[in-house]
Design a protein around this motif. Structure first.
Motif, PDB file in Angstrom:
ATOM      1  N   MET A 231      67.669  34.213  59.213  1.00  0.00           N
ATOM      2  CA  MET A 231      67.912  35.044  58.076  1.00  0.00           C
ATOM      3  C   MET A 231      68.359  33.840  56.749  1.00  0.00           C
ATOM      4  SD  MET A 231      67.453  38.301  58.145  1.00  0.00           S
ATOM      5  CE  MET A 231      68.229  39.703  57.617  1.00  0.00           C
ATOM      6  N   LEU A 232      68.921  32.957  57.021  1.00  0.00           N
ATOM      7  CA  LEU A 232      69.315  32.011  56.274  1.00  0.00           C
ATOM      8  C   LEU A 232      68.065  31.172  55.472  1.00  0.00           C
ATOM      9  CD1 LEU A 232      71.471  30.011  54.477  1.00  0.00           C
ATOM     10  CD2 LEU A 232      71.316  28.575  56.651  1.00  0.00           C
ATOM     11  N   ILE A 270      76.232  33.174  53.796  1.00  0.00           N
ATOM     12  CA  ILE A 270      74.954  32.899  53.174  1.00  0.00           C
ATOM     13  C   ILE A 270      74.789  33.065  51.651  1.00  0.00           C
ATOM     14  CG2 ILE A 270      72.620  33.485  53.173  1.00  0.00           C
ATOM     15  CD1 ILE A 270      72.562  34.130  56.123  1.00  0.00           C
ATOM     16  N   VAL A 271      75.601  33.825  51.309  1.00  0.00           N
ATOM     17  CA  VAL A 271      75.613  33.976  49.688  1.00  0.00           C
ATOM     18  C   VAL A 271      76.192  32.899  49.015  1.00  0.00           C
ATOM     19  CG1 VAL A 271      77.707  35.146  49.517  1.00  0.00           C
ATOM     20  CG2 VAL A 271      76.370  35.485  47.838  1.00  0.00           C
ATOM     21  N   SER A 279      73.338  23.447  38.744  1.00  0.00           N
ATOM     22  CA  SER A 279      73.130  24.272  37.620  1.00  0.00           C
ATOM     23  C   SER A 279      73.659  25.562  37.624  1.00  0.00           C
ATOM     24  CB  SER A 279      71.836  24.281  37.015  1.00  0.00           C
ATOM     25  OG  SER A 279      71.062  24.694  38.215  1.00  0.00           O
ATOM     26  N   VAL A 280      73.801  26.049  39.122  1.00  0.00           N
ATOM     27  CA  VAL A 280      74.177  27.192  39.222  1.00  0.00           C
ATOM     28  C   VAL A 280      75.821  27.733  39.250  1.00  0.00           C
ATOM     29  CG1 VAL A 280      74.299  28.842  41.435  1.00  0.00           C
ATOM     30  CG2 VAL A 280      72.288  27.702  40.981  1.00  0.00           C
ATOM     31  N   ARG A 281      76.000  28.851  38.557  1.00  0.00           N
ATOM     32  CA  ARG A 281      77.420  29.324  38.227  1.00  0.00           C
ATOM     33  C   ARG A 281      77.727  30.369  39.065  1.00  0.00           C
ATOM     34  NH1 ARG A 281      80.053  25.163  37.040  1.00  0.00           N
ATOM     35  NH2 ARG A 281      81.656  26.708  36.414  1.00  0.00           N
ATOM     36  N   ALA A 282      76.867  31.248  39.529  1.00  0.00           N
ATOM     37  CA  ALA A 282      76.977  32.227  40.243  1.00  0.00           C
ATOM     38  C   ALA A 282      75.891  32.403  41.148  1.00  0.00           C
ATOM     39  CB  ALA A 282      77.129  33.446  39.266  1.00  0.00           C
ATOM     40  N   SER A 283      76.059  33.091  42.417  1.00  0.00           N
ATOM     41  CA  SER A 283      75.137  33.490  43.355  1.00  0.00           C
ATOM     42  C   SER A 283      75.231  34.997  43.529  1.00  0.00           C
ATOM     43  CB  SER A 283      75.361  32.414  44.563  1.00  0.00           C
ATOM     44  OG  SER A 283      74.488  32.925  45.550  1.00  0.00           O
ATOM     45  N   ILE A 284      74.125  35.361  43.911  1.00  0.00           N
ATOM     46  CA  ILE A 284      74.085  36.961  44.318  1.00  0.00           C
ATOM     47  C   ILE A 284      73.142  37.015  45.609  1.00  0.00           C
ATOM     48  CG2 ILE A 284      73.680  39.213  43.359  1.00  0.00           C
ATOM     49  CD1 ILE A 284      74.055  38.044  40.630  1.00  0.00           C
ATOM     50  N   LEU A 285      73.545  37.656  46.413  1.00  0.00           N
ATOM     51  CA  LEU A 285      72.503  38.157  47.645  1.00  0.00           C
ATOM     52  C   LEU A 285      72.544  39.544  47.656  1.00  0.00           C
ATOM     53  CD1 LEU A 285      71.339  37.412  50.325  1.00  0.00           C
ATOM     54  CD2 LEU A 285      73.307  37.687  51.460  1.00  0.00           C
TER      55      LEU A 285
END
Ligand SMILES: [Mn+2]
Length: 351
Positions: A231-232, A270-271, A279-285
């Motif tokens: 899944m990862l 995983i999120v 560069s990423v400030r937020a992550s969404i799964l």
């Protein structure tokens, strides 16, 4: 009571600070006939470690206690429980009316009503019999007497002086291991800025009391299932960026669950992976484990040098969800594609 408190996990105007000493809480614990230990919904390593260390410590001095936990938990954490532990898992923290009335209730690693779910009403009726042990800056009037030490990296670190005041030998019954579990996991295995000299000193003391760091590390961190890894890989393969690369979005759909045989519980953490990107400030799964229903998990980084950050609590609220500024969740009645479109729309609309 106000309908819209400033922070949903605060009592408006309530000052969440210590109002007891380790010696005072130790006195309450020693005098108790039975202690019920509860922690926040979806316990992490520190929540479980604090619960286990307090439970084992009390048992070692002849005070009966039991732990009740609720919601999903990483099975690798549960692997550190032992048959002698009295620990009960509930689907949700609902009323505990049906069980024998405990003479004392200890709430650990949280003091926030919202993290205790529907157990709140049951606890509210017993505030004078509730003690709290926590290291978070925000909380409510859950515990009549509490120690809140935000200088501690984990709730297990807050608990140690209480166990010392009870004359508990940390070398017995794998108490040191439970304390180490909370200390290690809440500091990202001693990497976070919260891991100062006191944390290393305590880690050394716990290792001398029998905590086997290598064994704990392997059990907790090197024990993933092949289906989680599948899944990862799929989540990373699905990675897309929006908002000029500031927001990373990953998706896992029905076919991914069917092909890998993974369940939702295996997806914990995983999120966080895309937060490794500069560069990423937020992550969404986005996960659609059930047709037409998509779960959204949000994470964001702390403020950067210019003080800017993405408030994912606010973002999740736009989908009817919520949580914390840097960790939140929501559920929408939409498939993955539709959920992604909605998300894109809201993020573009927020500029
Ligand atoms: Mn904690």
């Amino acid at each position: 009571m106000s309908d819209a408190p400033e922070h949903p996990w605060d009592d408006p105007g309530f000052s969440y600070v210590s109002n007891a000493t380790p010696r005072e809480l130790a006195g309450r614990l020693r005098a108790a006939e039975s202690v019920l230990i509860v922690t926040h919904h979806k316990p992490d390593g520190d929540a479980l470690g604090t619960s286990l260390a307090l439970h084992r410590g009390l048992e070692s001095i002849g005070v009966r206690s039991e732990i009740v936990i609720s919601g999903p938990i990483d099975p690798n954490l549960l692997a550190l429980t032992i048959p002698a532990d009295r620990l009960e898992r509930l689907e949700n923290l609902e009323s505990l009316d049906e069980r024998p009335e405990p003479s004392l209730i200890a709430v650990v690693d949280t003091g926030a009503w919202t993290q205790l779910e529907s157990l709140g009403d049951w606890l509210r009726a017993r505030t004078d019999r509730v003690i709290g042990i926590d290291h978070h800056a925000r909380g409510g009037s859950v515990a009549g007497e509490r120690i809140v030490d935000t200088s501690c990296a984990s709730a297990t670190q807050v608990l140690v002086p209480v166990l010392d005041a009870l004359d508990v030998d940390l070398a017995t019954d794998r108490i040191a291991e439970a304390l180490f579990l909370g200390l290690a996991t809440d500091t990202g295995w001693f990497r976070f800025s919260s891991a100062g000299p006191e944390v290393y000193r305590l880690a050394a003391r716990l290792m001398e009391a029998g905590a086997d760091k290598d064994a704990i590390y392997e059990t907790v961190e090197q024990n993933a299932s092949p289906s989680r890894f599948a899944m990862l890989a799929r989540a990373l393969g699905s990675l897309r960026f929006i908002d000029h690369g500031a927001v990373a979005v990953m998706t896992l759909g029905l076919a991914d669950f069917a092909d890998t045989g993974a369940n939702l519980e295996e997806l914990a953490g995983i999120v966080n992976e895309p937060l490794r990107i500069g560069s990423v400030r937020a992550s969404i799964l986005l996960t659609e484990a059930e047709s037409g229903r998509t779960k959204m998990s949000f994470r964001s980084k702390p403020p950067n040098e210019s003080g800017s950050f993405i408030d994912v609590n606010e973002l999740a609220a736009r989908f009817g969800g919520g949580g914390h500024v840097h960790a939140a969740g929501a559920r929408v009645d939409a498939d993955l594609d539709e959920a992604f479109r909605q998300l894109e729309g809201k993020l573009e609309g927020s500029d």
